[in-house]
Design an enzyme around this catalytic site. Structure first.
Site, PDB file in Angstrom:
ATOM      1  N   CYS A  32       0.706  -1.376  -0.147  1.00  0.00           N
ATOM      2  CA  CYS A  32       0.011   0.013   0.103  1.00  0.00           C
ATOM      3  C   CYS A  32       1.045   1.701   0.311  1.00  0.00           C
ATOM      4  O   CYS A  32       2.236   1.212   0.455  1.00  0.00           O
ATOM      5  CB  CYS A  32      -0.728  -0.114   1.079  1.00  0.00           C
ATOM      6  SG  CYS A  32      -2.154  -1.343   1.611  1.00  0.00           S
TER       7      CYS A  32
ATOM      8  N   GLY B   2       1.294  -0.295  -4.959  1.00  0.00           N
ATOM      9  CA  GLY B   2      -0.062  -0.752  -4.857  1.00  0.00           C
ATOM     10  C   GLY B   2      -0.882  -0.027  -6.442  1.00  0.00           C
ATOM     11  O   GLY B   2      -0.804   1.133  -6.637  1.00  0.00           O
TER      12      GLY B   2
ATOM     13  N   ASN C 137      -0.877   0.681   5.507  1.00  0.00           N
ATOM     14  CA  ASN C 137       0.044   0.244   5.041  1.00  0.00           C
ATOM     15  C   ASN C 137       0.416  -0.943   6.410  1.00  0.00           C
ATOM     16  O   ASN C 137       1.231   0.093   7.132  1.00  0.00           O
ATOM     17  CB  ASN C 137       0.976   0.845   4.604  1.00  0.00           C
ATOM     18  CG  ASN C 137       2.445   0.707   4.038  1.00  0.00           C
ATOM     19  OD1 ASN C 137       3.575   1.334   4.132  1.00  0.00           O
ATOM     20  ND2 ASN C 137       1.695  -0.301   4.207  1.00  0.00           N
ATOM     21  N   GLY C 138       0.892  -1.930   5.872  1.00  0.00           N
ATOM     22  CA  GLY C 138       1.734  -2.943   6.738  1.00  0.00           C
ATOM     23  C   GLY C 138       0.303  -4.363   7.159  1.00  0.00           C
ATOM     24  O   GLY C 138      -0.300  -4.355   6.760  1.00  0.00           O
TER      25      GLY C 138
ATOM     26  N   TYR D 281      14.005  -2.779  -2.109  1.00  0.00           N
ATOM     27  CA  TYR D 281      13.311  -2.780  -3.761  1.00  0.00           C
ATOM     28  C   TYR D 281      12.255  -2.077  -3.303  1.00  0.00           C
ATOM     29  O   TYR D 281      11.740  -1.886  -4.953  1.00  0.00           O
ATOM     30  CB  TYR D 281      12.621  -4.265  -3.570  1.00  0.00           C
ATOM     31  CG  TYR D 281      11.934  -4.655  -5.242  1.00  0.00           C
ATOM     32  CD1 TYR D 281      12.119  -3.974  -6.180  1.00  0.00           C
ATOM     33  CD2 TYR D 281      10.189  -5.133  -4.530  1.00  0.00           C
ATOM     34  CE1 TYR D 281      11.494  -4.959  -7.141  1.00  0.00           C
ATOM     35  CE2 TYR D 281       9.421  -5.280  -5.917  1.00  0.00           C
ATOM     36  CZ  TYR D 281       9.893  -5.243  -6.833  1.00  0.00           C
ATOM     37  OH  TYR D 281       8.858  -5.278  -7.571  1.00  0.00           O
TER      38      TYR D 281
END
Ligand code: SF4
Length: 492
Positions: free
Chosen positions: A25, A51, A125-126, A265
């Site tokens: 996300c 995302g 996010n997570g 990344y």
């Protein structure tokens, strides 16, 4: 207060994206700007890499909340009608990458609830590692879940909290959850940003004139001309309102464990996270890798695009030419209509093609960021040999990925990770390279500016390389979440 929703149609995943880890996300939030919705679209656009399957925006105009949630890329928000609809000077937005099954609209964030305190929208996010356990308890007590997202657990915990003010309710809720979360929440009184006590996922604060901005990455500030102020600290909750910004530290202090894979990344190379340039960190990884595992070669070639900075660092440290020996077709993306199997079998060339004129007869070092299943590496090595490379030496800018992530990154289950089941020589044989080397764990930490990894108190989350998970994994341990986000196994 009411909430309006609209829907749109789905897009497709490119089949060759399946051998990469995927971020879940991106978050973006604005408070105090008349153009909150357009800014949010731009902020999400800059973070599209985090995302691509769905996006959502919720705004607040002082009286009503407005929402749009759409499948596909955030570009689909760029219409006069949508912008007209998303009124208000406060907004939060979210890009989603789905982990299992088809993405369905009811899981698209921000999620929204009408609570006793008023409207409450939240984007996450997570991944919560005890979400399924909490959800079962809540359902037993009568909660009715609308989505299969772990984020909805937070809304229910906030809604059922015994505390009065929304901030107290949110803190009460977050004290019950485990795992990784950066959150943006929107209430009638303001914008809230939170990072979990370990600070696994990023969240940054910016200013644009008098407005405040929250975003997962600094690139989202750059695109709207906002000034970076600071990272939200691990375990910090900020509330941005008509009274300015307030900071709270409601959680027990914990060691900082930022996700090291953000540097390897996930994050965009032009972002600065936790004071480190992602690009510089990747380049440094390449330098350390070259020193640890040199190769007798003529050229250094990145697997584009994520291998580019590490390959530059490798080439500079090794004194070898950096060349673009693989050309990426940027027009094969997530809107690509999935081909029939026989066409798909043309393989990786649909996305990557060898620059044969360059590599013919050359000994090459191929630099990639990671190996997950290894299937893409097999195809790329074979492609370089077909193009005439005389030797192919593979160098990987992360340690072997041996464990699944439970903190919001889409990883295959452990049995499908090449490095979980093969030693180095077996991996080399599998991908067909003349030599294969990964950066060492201490080398990765050195590239991050640390002396080494302190095994008794690691400075980052590196659990996908070590299995050293920084939180308890309640759902996993209880056997109720055998794969990360199984909670999200959508059955529409
Ligand atoms: Fe990042 Fe890996 Fe930790 Fe997941 S397990 S948060 S990908 S370092």
């Amino acid at each position: 207060m009411s909430l309006d929703m609209s829907e749109a149609s789905a897009t497709f995943k490119h089949p060759f994206d399946s051998d990469k880890l995927h971020e879940e996300c991106a978050l973006f939030g604005v408070w105090g700007h008349a153009e909150a919705a357009p800014l949010t679209i731009l902020g999400l656009h800059a973070q599209q890499h985090r995302g691509q399957e769905a996006s959502g925006i919720v705004t607040f105009d002082g009286a009503r909340f407005h929402s749009e949630r759409r499948m596909g890329l955030v570009d689909s928000f760029n219409s006069e009608a949508i912008l007209f609809h998303l009124k208000g000077a406060g907004a939060i937005g979210h890009n989603r990458y789905a982990t299992t099954g088809d993405t369905i609209l009811r899981n698209v964030q921000p999620l929204f609830g009408e609570l006793a305190t008023g409207g409450f929208a939240v984007a996450h996010n997570g991944n919560l590692t005890n979400a399924e356990t909490i959800k079962r308890e809540l359902v037993q007590r009568g909660s009715i879940f609308q989505s299969t997202s772990d984020t909805e657990v937070i809304i229910h915990l906030v809604a059922t909290s015994k505390f009065g003010p929304i901030l107290d309710r949110l803190i009460d809720a977050l004290l019950k959850v485990e795992g990784a979360y950066s959150l943006c929440a929107l209430t009638p009184d303001g914008l809230i940003g939170v990072r979990d006590p370990l600070g696994v996922r990023p969240l940054v604060l910016g200013r644009l004139g008098d407005a405040y901005i929250l975003a997962s990455e600094t690139v989202a500030l750059d695109i709207i001309g906002a000034r970076f102020v600071r990272d939200i600290e691990p375990g910090e909750l900020v509330r941005i309102s008509a009274y300015g910004i307030e900071s709270f530290k409601p959680f027990k202090p914990a060691p900082h464990r930022f996700c090291v894979f953000e540097y390897v990344y996930f994050a965009r190379p032009d972002s600065v996270l936790e004071g480190r340039s992602v690009y510089a960190a990747r380049k440094k990884i390449g330098e350390v890798l070259a020193k640890e595992s040199p190769a007798n070669a003529d050229l250094v070639i990145p697997v584009p695009d994520s291998g580019n900075p590490a390959a530059i660092g490798f080439a500079q440290a090794a004194g070898l030419p950096f060349e673009l020996g693989i050309i990426r077709n940027h027009y094969v993306g997530r809107t690509f209509i999935q081909p029939k199997q026989e066409i798909r079998d043309f393989g990786v060339k649909m996305k990557h093609n060898a620059n044969s004129a360059l590599v013919k007869g050359k000994r090459i070092v191929l630099v990639d960021d990671s190996i997950v299943r290894g299937t893409t590496s097999v195809k790329i090595v074979a492609m370089m040999r077909e193009a005439g490379a005389s030797e192919v030496h593979m160098r990987i800018a992360s340690p072997p990925t041996t464990h699944s992530c439970f903190y919001g990154v889409d990883t295959p289950e452990r049995s499908k990770l090449l490095a979980a089941n093969h030693d180095l020589e077996a991996m080399r044989r599998f991908i067909g390279a003349d030599s294969l080397a990964f950066i060492s764990m201490d080398g990765l930490y050195q590239a991050m500016g640390e002396a080494k990894r302190f095994d008794d108190a690691p400075q980052f989350c590196d659990a996908c390389f070590t299995g050293d998970y920084p939180t308890v994994l309640t759902d996993q341990d209880m056997g109720v979440n055998p794969r990360q986000l199984s909670l999200l196994a959508e059955k529409a």
